[in-house]
Design an enzyme around this catalytic site. Structure first.
Site: not given
Ligand SMILES: Cc1cc2nc3c(=O)[nH]c(=O)nc-3n(C[C@H](O)[C@H](O)[C@H](O)COP(=O)(O)OP(=O)(O)OC[C@H]3O[C@@H](n4cnc5c(N)ncnc54)[C@H](O)[C@@H]3O)c2cc1C
Length: 390
Positions: A176, A258, A382
């Protein structure tokens, strides 16, 4: 059904859209400005303009790992909405290389790869969010991590203003974590993946199964390969049973996944925990960990932080086990609060309808304090917390 006070997903974004509508925890007030980039060139242009202004800004993609304060964000928010999947020349026989735009929906990408029989990310089925955010915390689940398939990222560097291609090996990917999570500023414009084609017809095979619970559900042993489609179906079923697939009908999925990472502590410290506390050996990461009992902090002792390289052996603990054993059960909520521990999974803090960010923060702080008081381990959040202090 969409709960009262919340817009349906897909509602067009306007300047007044609260950030609760753009994040899966569905809390958070308005931003001063919302800008949307639908191409990689847009991302470069808008981000460069924002940096020239020299004010705080926020990059938001799927909003599934971001929790925003009720006060909102006093600055511009840049939405990552560039989509597309391109097949690049194959790097070697049996390998497939893809370039995926940062705003591409992650699970759609996994679905496409599984349909094509390309193995490497199938156990990451059902993770919400976008491809560009996947390297930020090196997404992982069911024994697979992005790092095993990531080849490189195309990155707009905030320090230099240049677009560069960074090999995955230079991204400091660990459990992570990545250089981005540790503070390297900029925008991931696209990611390059290397996947493998098993060639098995008509049922292409997955990568080796790397997680006991998944192996049990599939009726195989760790290290076996199964039909890639069956693996995806099984992962999605397991995830849904834990509220870990976004589902408007399941309030336990209104979360950021998480809420806490599994703490990584020196093995000697882990030996002080009850014998049945789950633990796994890990390779060192560079993030320091904090191991100070609350009583010592209250007594004015300084926070003890251990940089993993200093300690000879490290183990990863189960944050879910620590939370449960500190007396916080599934479904727990502070009286009067609309934020709750998921009824299906102790690691997720959920919005049970109309919760505020303050309620989410209050519950998170409660969990952190209980675990620290009982076990001397400081849990780390996280998700990216915007304007929320734990
Ligand atoms: C129901 C649920 C289940 C999940 N299960 C998992 C799991 O099993 N494993 C896991 O690892 N995660 C899990 N997650 C967490 C999440 O889905 C992941 O971390 C995912 O990759 C976040 O993507 P996002 O586009 O929504 O990010 P955002 O929430 O939009 O951004 C997250 C972070 O990344 C940065 N960011 C976003 N895009 C970029 C970019 N293009 N360049 C640089 N920085 C950027 C943002 O500024 C922020 O700091 C889960 C979340 C939920 C709600």
């Amino acid at each position: 059904m969409t709960p009262p006070g919340e817009s349906a997903p897909g509602t067009p974004v306007t300047a007044d859209t609260p950030l609760s509508e753009l994040t899966t925890m569905r809390v958070g007030g308005r931003a001063r400005e919302i800008l949307t980039a639908t191409t990689s060139d847009d991302l470069v242009r808008i981000a460069s303009e924002l940096w020239a202004r020299g004010e705080d800004w926020l990059l938001l993609a799927g909003g599934s790992n971001t929790v925003v304060a009720d006060e909102g964000f006093d600055g511009p928010v840049l939405l990552v909405r560039n989509e597309g999947i391109e097949r690049l020349p194959d790097p070697a026989p049996g390998q497939v290389r893809l370039r995926v735009q940062a705003g591409q929906d992650w699970d759609q990408l996994v679905g496409l790869c599984v349909d094509q029989g390309w193995a490497g990310i199938e156990a990451l089925s059902g993770i919400p969010g976008c491809a560009g955010a996947a390297p930020v915390q090196n997404i992982g689940a069911y024994g697979q991590e992005l790092s095993s398939s990531l080849h490189a990222v195309t990155f707009l560097d905030e320090d230099t203003g240049e677009v560069t291609r960074i090999p995955a090996a230079e991204l400091g990917l660990g459990y992570r974590t990545s250089v981005f999570k540790r503070g390297r500023g900029g925008v991931v414009l696209s990611i390059d993946l290397t996947l493998s084609e098993s060639g098995a017809v008509p049922s292409p095979l997955s990568a080796p199964v790397g997680y006991a619970q998944l192996a049990d559900a599939l009726g195989v042993r760790i290290g076996d390969r199964v039909s890639i489609k069956e693996l995806r179906r099984t992962v999605l079923r397991l995830r849904a049973s834990k509220g870990m697939v976004l589902d408007p009908e399941d309030r336990d999925s209104t979360s950021a996944g998480s809420f806490f990472t599994n703490p990584i502590v020196p093995e000697a410290f882990a030996r002080t925990l009850p014998a049945d506390a789950p633990r796994w050996s890990v390779t060192p990461v560079s993030d320091p960990v904090s191991v100070t009992p609350l009583a010592e902090l209250d007594a004015g002792e300084p926070m003890r932080r251990v940089t993993p390289q200093e300690g000879p052996r490290l183990v990863k603990l189960s944050a879910a086990w620590l939370i449960e054993r500190s007396g916080i059960a599934r479904g727990y909520r502070i009286p009067g609060s609309r934020a709750a521990i998921s009824a299906k999974h102790t690691l997720a803090i959920t919005n049970q309808g109309g919760a505020t960010a303050a309620e989410v923060g209050q519950l998170a702080r409660f969990v952190v304090q209980r675990v620290q008081a009982d076990f001397g381990v400081l849990l780390h959040p996280e998700p990216n917390l915007v304007g929320i202090e734990l």
